[in-house]
Design a protein around this motif. Sequence first.
Motif, PDB file in Angstrom:
ATOM      1  N   VAL A   1      20.556  -9.515 -28.902  1.00  0.00           N
ATOM      2  CA  VAL A   1      19.956 -10.270 -28.184  1.00  0.00           C
ATOM      3  C   VAL A   1      19.023  -9.359 -26.562  1.00  0.00           C
ATOM      4  N   LYS A   2      19.637  -8.790 -26.387  1.00  0.00           N
ATOM      5  CA  LYS A   2      18.951  -7.957 -25.598  1.00  0.00           C
ATOM      6  C   LYS A   2      17.657  -6.921 -25.905  1.00  0.00           C
TER       7      LYS A   2
ATOM      8  N   LYS B   1      15.325  -8.633 -27.391  1.00  0.00           N
ATOM      9  CA  LYS B   1      14.229  -9.230 -26.438  1.00  0.00           C
ATOM     10  C   LYS B   1      13.023  -8.332 -26.125  1.00  0.00           C
ATOM     11  N   LYS B   2      13.702  -6.723 -25.689  1.00  0.00           N
ATOM     12  CA  LYS B   2      13.264  -5.812 -25.195  1.00  0.00           C
ATOM     13  C   LYS B   2      12.265  -5.183 -25.958  1.00  0.00           C
TER      14      LYS B   2
ATOM     15  N   CYS C   1      10.529  -7.255 -28.174  1.00  0.00           N
ATOM     16  CA  CYS C   1       9.167  -8.547 -28.513  1.00  0.00           C
ATOM     17  C   CYS C   1       8.494  -8.421 -27.811  1.00  0.00           C
ATOM     18  N   ASP C   2       9.352  -8.054 -26.395  1.00  0.00           N
ATOM     19  CA  ASP C   2       8.709  -7.749 -24.797  1.00  0.00           C
ATOM     20  C   ASP C   2       7.445  -6.577 -25.124  1.00  0.00           C
TER      21      ASP C   2
ATOM     22  N   HIS D   1       6.267 -11.537 -28.800  1.00  0.00           N
ATOM     23  CA  HIS D   1       6.839 -11.723 -29.588  1.00  0.00           C
ATOM     24  C   HIS D   1       7.157 -12.977 -30.839  1.00  0.00           C
TER      25      HIS D   1
ATOM     26  N   MET E   1      11.410 -12.699 -31.819  1.00  0.00           N
ATOM     27  CA  MET E   1      13.918 -12.068 -31.703  1.00  0.00           C
ATOM     28  C   MET E   1      14.171 -13.585 -33.110  1.00  0.00           C
TER      29      MET E   1
ATOM     30  N   VAL F   1      18.958 -17.777 -28.351  1.00  0.00           N
ATOM     31  CA  VAL F   1      17.957 -16.449 -28.314  1.00  0.00           C
ATOM     32  C   VAL F   1      16.648 -16.972 -27.849  1.00  0.00           C
TER      33      VAL F   1
END
Length: 158
Positions: free
Chosen positions: A12-13, A16-17, A19-20, A24, A31, A158
């Motif tokens: 998940v981390k 997220k990174k 997609c940041d 997104h 994600m 998520v």
Amino acid sequence: MNYGFIDDETIVKQAKKICDCIGHGMHGTAMQMIIETAVVETGLGRIEDKTVGAGMGLTQFDELPFKDILKRNMKSRDKILKELGVDIGLVEWNDLRYNSYLALLFARLLYWLKGDPIPKTIEERAAYWKLHYNTKLGKGTPEHYLEMNKKYGIKAKV
């Protein structure tokens, strides 16, 4: 066979990174899309894909799309290097084998290049995966996508 999978929280981390940096998506579901792709392809590292000529790593990424992404994403190379610490120009297809971060990154880059918005619901994403990732020639089905994500999907939000 875990393809570099550590645990759900790490995935998940990483997602997220990625997609940041890359985005997104219109509906904020990129994600979910890349994580669900890893789930359907390898049970999120819990199932070895024994298909002859199978793709590489957690997302079972094929070599031809990998090469295409390298060619078509060079404009994003500096941003990806700066924000994600990955020089995609130096990544080789085999590097995805045991690196969940790279596998998720290339899945995101593939979906990003498609241009179609990533759908809101998992049912719609299952059809999107079949169209854009597994393709008509692949044996996967939207039903399989849903079954795998029900069985192996990340339970945390998520």
